[in-house]
Design a protein around this motif. Structure first.
Motif, PDB file in Angstrom:
ATOM      1  N   TYR A  52       0.822  -1.208   0.000  1.00 41.95           N
ATOM      2  CA  TYR A  52       0.000   0.000   0.000  1.00 41.95           C
ATOM      3  C   TYR A  52       0.854   1.255   0.000  1.00 41.95           C
ATOM      4  O   TYR A  52       2.010   1.243   0.444  1.00 41.95           O
ATOM      5  N   ARG A  53       0.265   2.346  -0.479  1.00 40.36           N
ATOM      6  CA  ARG A  53       0.938   3.650  -0.514  1.00 40.36           C
ATOM      7  C   ARG A  53      -0.087   4.754  -0.325  1.00 40.36           C
ATOM      8  O   ARG A  53      -1.292   4.549  -0.486  1.00 40.36           O
ATOM      9  N   PHE A  54       0.412   5.941   0.009  1.00 43.67           N
ATOM     10  CA  PHE A  54      -0.445   7.118   0.149  1.00 43.67           C
ATOM     11  C   PHE A  54      -0.412   7.932  -1.141  1.00 43.67           C
ATOM     12  O   PHE A  54       0.615   7.988  -1.830  1.00 43.67           O
ATOM     13  N   THR A  55      -1.530   8.574  -1.446  1.00 41.72           N
ATOM     14  CA  THR A  55      -1.592   9.444  -2.614  1.00 41.72           C
ATOM     15  C   THR A  55      -2.558  10.590  -2.346  1.00 41.72           C
ATOM     16  O   THR A  55      -3.561  10.407  -1.639  1.00 41.72           O
ATOM     17  N   PRO A  56      -2.282  11.785  -2.860  1.00 43.99           N
ATOM     18  CA  PRO A  56      -3.241  12.889  -2.708  1.00 43.99           C
ATOM     19  C   PRO A  56      -4.451  12.690  -3.597  1.00 43.99           C
ATOM     20  O   PRO A  56      -4.373  12.030  -4.646  1.00 43.99           O
ATOM     21  N   VAL A  57      -5.596  13.262  -3.173  1.00 45.04           N
ATOM     22  CA  VAL A  57      -6.846  13.110  -3.918  1.00 45.04           C
ATOM     23  C   VAL A  57      -7.504  14.476  -4.081  1.00 45.04           C
ATOM     24  O   VAL A  57      -8.069  15.012  -3.130  1.00 45.04           O
ATOM     25  N   PRO A  58      -7.451  15.076  -5.277  1.00 42.35           N
ATOM     26  CA  PRO A  58      -8.209  16.302  -5.525  1.00 42.35           C
ATOM     27  C   PRO A  58      -9.611  15.972  -5.996  1.00 42.35           C
ATOM     28  O   PRO A  58      -9.854  14.899  -6.554  1.00 42.35           O
ATOM     29  N   ALA A  59     -10.556  16.894  -5.779  1.00 39.01           N
ATOM     30  CA  ALA A  59     -11.927  16.635  -6.220  1.00 39.01           C
ATOM     31  C   ALA A  59     -12.708  17.941  -6.329  1.00 39.01           C
ATOM     32  O   ALA A  59     -12.405  18.924  -5.666  1.00 39.01           O
ATOM     33  N   ALA A  60     -13.712  17.914  -7.198  1.00 41.34           N
ATOM     34  CA  ALA A  60     -14.621  19.052  -7.340  1.00 41.34           C
ATOM     35  C   ALA A  60     -15.943  18.549  -7.892  1.00 41.34           C
ATOM     36  O   ALA A  60     -15.982  17.563  -8.641  1.00 41.34           O
ATOM     37  N   ALA A  61     -17.025  19.196  -7.506  1.00 47.07           N
ATOM     38  CA  ALA A  61     -18.340  18.849  -8.026  1.00 47.07           C
ATOM     39  C   ALA A  61     -19.219  20.088  -7.964  1.00 47.07           C
ATOM     40  O   ALA A  61     -18.932  21.036  -7.223  1.00 47.07           O
ATOM     41  N   GLY A  62     -20.272  20.088  -8.758  1.00 43.01           N
ATOM     42  CA  GLY A  62     -21.162  21.236  -8.709  1.00 43.01           C
ATOM     43  C   GLY A  62     -22.274  21.146  -9.724  1.00 43.01           C
ATOM     44  O   GLY A  62     -22.433  20.143 -10.423  1.00 43.01           O
ATOM     45  N   ARG A  63     -23.046  22.196  -9.772  1.00 36.87           N
ATOM     46  CA  ARG A  63     -24.124  22.324 -10.751  1.00 36.87           C
ATOM     47  C   ARG A  63     -23.966  23.670 -11.431  1.00 36.87           C
ATOM     48  O   ARG A  63     -23.840  24.707 -10.782  1.00 36.87           O
ATOM     49  N   LEU A  64     -23.971  23.660 -12.751  1.00 41.60           N
ATOM     50  CA  LEU A  64     -23.856  24.881 -13.522  1.00 41.60           C
ATOM     51  C   LEU A  64     -24.874  24.846 -14.649  1.00 41.60           C
ATOM     52  O   LEU A  64     -24.830  23.965 -15.512  1.00 41.60           O
ATOM     53  N   GLY A  65     -25.793  25.792 -14.630  1.00 42.72           N
ATOM     54  CA  GLY A  65     -26.805  25.856 -15.670  1.00 42.72           C
ATOM     55  C   GLY A  65     -27.693  24.626 -15.741  1.00 42.72           C
ATOM     56  O   GLY A  65     -28.166  24.267 -16.823  1.00 42.72           O
ATOM     57  N   GLY A  66     -27.913  23.971 -14.600  1.00 40.96           N
ATOM     58  CA  GLY A  66     -28.763  22.792 -14.570  1.00 40.96           C
ATOM     59  C   GLY A  66     -28.046  21.480 -14.817  1.00 40.96           C
ATOM     60  O   GLY A  66     -28.645  20.411 -14.694  1.00 40.96           O
ATOM     61  N   PHE A  67     -26.745  21.541 -15.166  1.00 39.87           N
ATOM     62  CA  PHE A  67     -25.976  20.325 -15.402  1.00 39.87           C
ATOM     63  C   PHE A  67     -25.035  20.081 -14.232  1.00 39.87           C
ATOM     64  O   PHE A  67     -24.299  20.979 -13.802  1.00 39.87           O
ATOM     65  N   ASN A  68     -25.044  18.852 -13.726  1.00 45.68           N
ATOM     66  CA  ASN A  68     -24.173  18.476 -12.624  1.00 45.68           C
ATOM     67  C   ASN A  68     -22.875  17.876 -13.155  1.00 45.68           C
ATOM     68  O   ASN A  68     -22.894  17.102 -14.120  1.00 45.68           O
ATOM     69  N   PHE A  69     -21.775  18.226 -12.547  1.00 49.35           N
ATOM     70  CA  PHE A  69     -20.479  17.685 -12.951  1.00 49.35           C
ATOM     71  C   PHE A  69     -19.728  17.215 -11.720  1.00 49.35           C
ATOM     72  O   PHE A  69     -19.935  17.721 -10.613  1.00 49.35           O
ATOM     73  N   GLN A  70     -18.853  16.231 -11.907  1.00 46.93           N
ATOM     74  CA  GLN A  70     -18.043  15.696 -10.825  1.00 46.93           C
ATOM     75  C   GLN A  70     -16.662  15.345 -11.348  1.00 46.93           C
ATOM     76  O   GLN A  70     -16.537  14.641 -12.356  1.00 46.93           O
ATOM     77  N   LEU A  71     -15.645  15.843 -10.690  1.00 44.84           N
ATOM     78  CA  LEU A  71     -14.262  15.494 -10.994  1.00 44.84           C
ATOM     79  C   LEU A  71     -13.638  14.984  -9.709  1.00 44.84           C
ATOM     80  O   LEU A  71     -13.504  15.730  -8.740  1.00 44.84           O
TER      81      LEU A  71
END
Length: 280
Positions: A52-71
């Motif tokens: 096993y190892r450690f790793t950083p995890v970036p993330a973002a999510a939201g709603r823009l103009g009625g469309f939901n996105f997730q990264l």
């Protein structure tokens, strides 16, 4: 409408894609908003590893103009259907893209036998998902039960195969400041994926000492997970949250029998993650 809840932004969504098509936070009004997060995860060196190892995890999510996105980490998805806020049925559908980073860095692998098999290029996998959920199921107007199916395919020539993932998820707020979620999923992969990540060629066998192996496609693994979030400022609709969770996965069939798993690795793997998310 399908939006990751705050609890998954820095933790569980990194641990499993099953958490990647879910619900808005309590008191969602249907307007635009965003959640950004960062955390750290402990995960296997490669799929099937016992190191096993450690790793950083970036993330973002939201709603823009009625469309939901997730990264989240190496995964991006967009829900093209807006069912509106509040209790009721929620239909989800849209594109999904994944960068498959399994064994793309020899330096990140401890086992010398797997190192000897060589580096695998990053696979770009694109596809779509469809799901149906129910908001307001058991505990409140904001808990949610969802069933989702995702299919993605390598758009290049790294493994040239597809991955099918059905999943089921249940999430519920405990209050305006805390929520929990559980899920289960499975992966079914085609032969190209199996041979690329779990096969051993004669050349690879000579270099690593592992037996020659050519797995078929099929059900690769199942995964179960749990996690939660607690607001440190404000509530789950705005402010800073602490998030944490984990998953357990179990290899199946030819994949569990691969010497990459049965000799050099392990049939079961854990992933744990924790971090902070800010919603506004």
């Amino acid at each position: 409408m399908a939006l990751r809840p705050v609890l998954l932004i820095a933790a569980l969504a990194a641990a499993s894609p099953a958490f990647a098509q879910e619900t808005p936070p309590p008191a969602d009004t249907g307007g635009d908003f965003a959640i950004v997060g960062a955390g750290a995860a402990i995960l296997p060196d490669y799929e099937g590893s016992n190191d096993y190892r450690f790793t950083p995890v970036p993330a973002a999510a939201g709603r823009l103009g009625g469309f939901n996105f997730q990264l989240v980490g190496n995964r991006l998805s967009v829900d093209l259907l807006d069912d509106g806020p509040g209790p009721g049925w929620d239909i989800q559908a849209g594109p999904v893209g994944v960068l498959n980073l399994n064994r793309t860095s020899i330096k990140a692998i401890e086992d010398t036998r797997i190192k000897a098999l060589g580096k695998i290029s990053t696979a770009v996998e694109a596809g779509a998902y469809f799901g149906i959920g129910r908001v307001g199921v058991i505990t409140s107007d904001y808990d949610r039960l969802s069933v989702t199916a995702t299919y993605r395919h390598d758009v290049g020539s790294v493994h040239g195969a597809g991955v099918f993932t059905p999943s089921i998820t249940y999430m519920t707020p405990l209050s305006r400041k805390a929520m929990v979620g559980i899920f289960g999923s499975a992966d079914r992969v085609e032969h190209g994926y199996a041979s690329t990540y779990f096969g051993v060629t004669p050349q690879g066998s000579a270099a690593s000492g592992l037996a020659v192996y050519d797995p078929r496609g099929g059900w690769k693994s199942w995964t179960a997970g749990v996690g939660g979030a607690v607001s440190l400022t404000g509530d789950l609709t705005g402010g800073l949250q602490l998030v944490a969770g984990g998953t357990y996965s179990r290899m199946l069939g030819d994949f569990a029998d691969s010497p990459i798993v049965s000799v050099a690795g392990a049939k079961g793997q854990w992933i744990g993650a924790a971090g902070f998310a800010f919603s506004f």
